[in-house]
Design a protein around this motif. Sequence first.
Motif, short mmCIF file in Angstrom:
data_model
loop_
_atom_site.label_atom_id
_atom_site.label_comp_id
_atom_site.label_asym_id
_atom_site.label_seq_id
_atom_site.Cartn_x
_atom_site.Cartn_y
_atom_site.Cartn_z
N PRO A 24 0.77 -1.43 -0.20
CA PRO A 24 -0.19 0.29 0.28
C PRO A 24 0.96 1.15 -0.38
O PRO A 24 0.38 1.84 -0.91
N GLU A 25 1.89 1.33 0.74
CA GLU A 25 3.42 2.33 0.70
C GLU A 25 3.30 2.09 -0.40
O GLU A 25 3.29 4.26 -1.31
N ARG A 26 3.63 1.81 -1.71
CA ARG A 26 4.42 2.34 -2.79
C ARG A 26 3.18 2.19 -3.68
O ARG A 26 3.78 2.81 -4.35
N ILE A 27 2.59 2.17 -3.46
CA ILE A 27 1.41 2.35 -4.51
C ILE A 27 0.93 3.69 -4.69
O ILE A 27 1.04 4.53 -4.99
N ALA A 28 0.97 3.64 -3.33
CA ALA A 28 0.43 5.48 -2.13
C ALA A 28 1.61 6.37 -2.76
O ALA A 28 1.44 6.94 -3.18
N GLU A 29 2.92 6.62 -3.13
CA GLU A 29 3.63 7.30 -2.92
C GLU A 29 4.29 7.29 -4.51
O GLU A 29 4.13 8.28 -5.56
N THR A 30 3.54 6.02 -5.39
CA THR A 30 4.02 6.14 -6.76
C THR A 30 2.63 6.68 -7.32
O THR A 30 2.52 7.63 -8.68
N ALA A 31 1.81 6.32 -6.70
CA ALA A 31 0.63 7.29 -7.01
C ALA A 31 0.38 8.40 -6.98
O ALA A 31 -0.02 9.70 -7.98
N LEU A 32 1.10 9.52 -5.89
CA LEU A 32 1.17 10.80 -5.21
C LEU A 32 2.49 11.47 -6.10
O LEU A 32 2.13 12.89 -6.88
N ALA A 33 3.10 10.78 -7.26
CA ALA A 33 4.04 11.48 -7.69
C ALA A 33 4.34 11.43 -9.49
O ALA A 33 4.00 12.38 -10.00
N ILE A 34 3.13 10.02 -9.30
CA ILE A 34 1.87 10.87 -10.73
C ILE A 34 1.36 12.17 -10.80
O ILE A 34 1.18 13.54 -11.41
N LEU A 35 0.58 11.97 -9.77
CA LEU A 35 -0.35 13.33 -9.22
C LEU A 35 0.62 14.51 -9.58
O LEU A 35 0.40 14.87 -9.96
N ASP A 36 2.06 14.29 -9.16
CA ASP A 36 1.99 15.80 -8.85
C ASP A 36 3.23 15.86 -9.65
O ASP A 36 3.23 17.22 -10.15
N SER A 37 3.54 15.24 -10.67
CA SER A 37 4.73 15.34 -11.71
C SER A 37 3.06 15.51 -13.19
O SER A 37 3.72 16.24 -14.12
N GLU A 38 2.41 14.71 -13.03
CA GLU A 38 2.25 15.28 -13.87
C GLU A 38 0.17 15.72 -14.98
O GLU A 38 -0.84 15.61 -15.28
N GLY A 39 -0.07 15.89 -13.13
CA GLY A 39 -1.44 16.28 -12.54
C GLY A 39 -2.32 14.93 -12.68
O GLY A 39 -1.92 14.08 -12.80
N PRO A 40 -3.75 14.92 -12.09
CA PRO A 40 -5.03 14.04 -11.84
C PRO A 40 -4.84 13.66 -12.90
O PRO A 40 -5.94 12.35 -13.26
N GLY A 41 -5.02 13.91 -14.09
CA GLY A 41 -5.76 13.64 -15.39
C GLY A 41 -5.18 12.44 -15.68
O GLY A 41 -5.47 11.23 -16.62
N ALA A 42 -4.14 12.53 -15.21
CA ALA A 42 -2.58 11.25 -15.86
C ALA A 42 -2.84 10.16 -14.55
O ALA A 42 -2.06 8.92 -15.17
N LEU A 43 -3.35 10.03 -13.57
CA LEU A 43 -3.65 9.23 -12.87
C LEU A 43 -4.76 8.37 -13.11
O LEU A 43 -5.87 8.61 -13.44
#
Length: 225
Positions: A13-32
């Motif tokens: 769960p921690e790795r999923i959350a970290e990776t999802a946040l990285a996508i959100l932070d770098s590419e925005g909510p539309g990319a997740l």
Amino acid sequence: MPRQPDWLGHVTPERIAETALAILDSEGPGALSFRSLAERLGVSHATIYRRCSDLDGLLDLCVDHIAGYLPESVPGSDWARVTETRFTGLYILLTAHPGLMALRGARPWLGRQLLLRLVEPALRDNIAVGMSVQEAVLAYRRMYLLTLGCASFVDHRNPKAVIAGVRAAIANLDPKEFPVLTGNLDEILPIVGDDEIYYGALRQLIRSARPGTSGPADDSHRRRG
């Protein structure tokens, strides 16, 4: 003994959350999406479903992950200082992830870490300084909503871009129709991205919430219409 699938070991769960946040932070909510997340993790999107089941579950993981970084309060500490530290800590964490704020929207924030690190100690401390349970919840709710609102209003990671956008929008207004906005642009712009507005408002709420002070009227029994 059957061998466990590889994903059980490294797709935590921690790795999923970290990776999802990285996508959100770098590419925005539309990319997740589950598919983009699975590609980053090197697994199938079905694997992500096994951990999260849906987008709400994924966002809950992300919120609870960042809640784990909230400052812990020490029993016996000054209530006002602890309260300010607690909510400014939440504000800093939320403003670092505007994409998460955009996707969470009106969904309730009820993950275990958030309840454990924020809600439970905040209510406990409020009651310890003499508030009733109702007063403790009202004080918490006001500070929490202030924090969410201020954190989600603009992208705090790039205040210059925010100010430039506001400047451009106001510059296109008709001065006859919007005399206050167009006529006071230089005074308005510095305030648009000013974090001190949040900190000042939070301190006002803290001062008014302490028992024995002249706080805001209790409007909990008002009804609409």
